[in-house]
Scaffold this active site. Structure first.
Site, mmCIF file in Angstrom:
data_model
loop_
_atom_site.group_PDB
_atom_site.id
_atom_site.type_symbol
_atom_site.label_atom_id
_atom_site.label_comp_id
_atom_site.label_asym_id
_atom_site.label_seq_id
_atom_site.Cartn_x
_atom_site.Cartn_y
_atom_site.Cartn_z
ATOM 1 C CE LYS A 34 -4.098 -14.099 40.328
ATOM 2 N NZ LYS A 34 -5.434 -13.474 40.262
ATOM 3 N N GLY A 36 -5.720 -7.174 38.402
ATOM 4 C CA GLY A 36 -6.776 -6.825 39.342
ATOM 5 C C GLY A 36 -6.348 -6.527 40.763
ATOM 6 C CB VAL A 37 -3.283 -6.839 42.677
ATOM 7 C CG1 VAL A 37 -3.532 -8.337 42.607
ATOM 8 C CG2 VAL A 37 -2.142 -6.423 41.747
ATOM 9 C CG ASP A 63 -2.500 -3.844 31.305
ATOM 10 O OD1 ASP A 63 -2.950 -4.518 30.356
ATOM 11 O OD2 ASP A 63 -2.866 -3.998 32.479
ATOM 12 C CB CYS A 283 -16.433 -7.600 57.253
ATOM 13 S SG CYS A 283 -17.682 -6.808 56.227
#
Length: 340
Positions: A34, A36-37, A63, A283
């Site tokens: 996907k 942005g990973v 890409d 976090c």
């Protein structure tokens, strides 16, 4: 070269990409997932490690975003170029939607009433979804085959476009059939428009057009056969421990399986490892969520090499940081004491 393992369970595969480095027969390696990973960071890092154990490695970005130049802080184009600081690692960025005119060596259109016929024929022949991309990909494969790199790594487009290349032989066959049909249908009309050398008014020869398409189709069909050979090809899935990314990864693995393409490695990026006693509520909450999806990944893909990569404070850009990051693909990251 380290083969350190932090998991001691006999039934758990090594959480590294060492198996890819050890498989000397591999020629084609795809890295996808996907958007942005961390696909580009992972593909660059894997290429760096492979360059240590292979004669020559080529890294190709398909890409449209073309992040290789950003990752290595060096401009790349459609010709393979040696990456600064390496003697056997090259990179190139290709346009997956190259123009038909450029691919077919299209001449400029002439003038006069019949000048538009060549363009019309071209538009009709290539009004097939995906033909630009198919021809562009075939041209790249043709070029790559002639360059004789030992291993080629593809930094692919986001998931939806990743496996489109598997349909390209069919797309090119449709284009061939269309050109053949048009030349038959418009034969009488074309006879009055063809130049002395049998070419259309814009300089394009129909016979040459079909010959070019057939050559590209043969190239892409041959290489697609190699893609389905587990000794020659593997696909590395990249994800982050979140629902949508996990969903996309599962969908991609199912699709790869249906095409008989080997995949046995998953890289999980952006993992948080809060220190023991950390008072960062966000976090800890995020780590709790990540832990849930990480457990699902390990349960679903117990026959895969699952590599766990930490979220770093600094952006991974430039040769030095990529080299440091790449080490964690081979030597598992050990979180600080108390990090779970």
């Amino acid at each position: 070269m380290s083969t350190a393992v932090i998991n001691t369970d006999d039934d758990q595969l090594e959480p590294t990409l060492q198996s890819i480095l050890d498989q000397k027969s591999l020629r084609w390696i795809f890295v996808g997932g996907k958007g942005g990973v961390g696909k580009t960071t992972t593909s660059c890092s894997l290429a760096i490690q492979l360059a240590k154990v292979r004669r020559s490695v080529l890294l190709i970005s398909t890409d449209p975003a073309h992040n290789l130049s950003d990752a290595f802080s060096q401009k790349f184009g459609k010709e393979a170029r040696l990456i600064n600081g390496f003697e056997n690692l090259s990179a190139m960025e290709i346009d997956p939607n190259g123009s038909i005119q450029e691919l077919m060596g299209q001449a400029e259109e002439g003038e006069g009433p019949a000048a538009g016929m060549g363009g019309m024929m071209q538009d009709l022949a290539f009004a097939i979804p995906g033909i630009d991309e198919a021809m562009s990909f075939a041209e790249v494969l043709k070029q790559v085959k002639s360059l004789s790199y030992e291993t080629i790594i593809f930094d692919t487009a986001p998931t939806g476009h990743t496996l489109r290349f598997l349909q390209f032989p069919t797309v090119l066959e449709k284009a061939l059939a269309k050109v053949s049909q048009l030349s038959t249908q418009f034969g009488p009309m074309l006879n009055g428009l063809l130049g002395a050398n049998g070419s259309l008014p814009n300089g394009q020869n129909l016979g040459e057009m079909m010959e070019k398409l057939e050559g590209l189709r043969e190239t892409i069909s041959e290489v697609n056969g190699q893609f389905k050979d587990e000794n020659l090809t593997t696909f590395v899935c990249v994800c982050i421990p979140e629902f949508l990314s996990l969903y996309e990864t599962e969908r991609m693995i199912q699709e790869l399986s249906s095409y008989h393409i080997d995949t046995h490695c998953i890289v999980v990026n952006q993992l948080l490892f809060p220190k023991k006693g950390s008072d960062c509520d966000q976090c800890n909450a995020r780590r709790k969520m990540q832990k849930k999806y990480l457990e699902q990944i390990e349960e679903l893909y117990d026959e895969f090499n699952v590599v766990k990569m930490p979220l770093l404070v600094e952006e991974v850009r430039g040769k030095e940081r990529l080299e440091k990051f790449s080490e964690m693909l081979i030597t598992p990251y050990v979180p600080p004491a108390g990090g779970l």
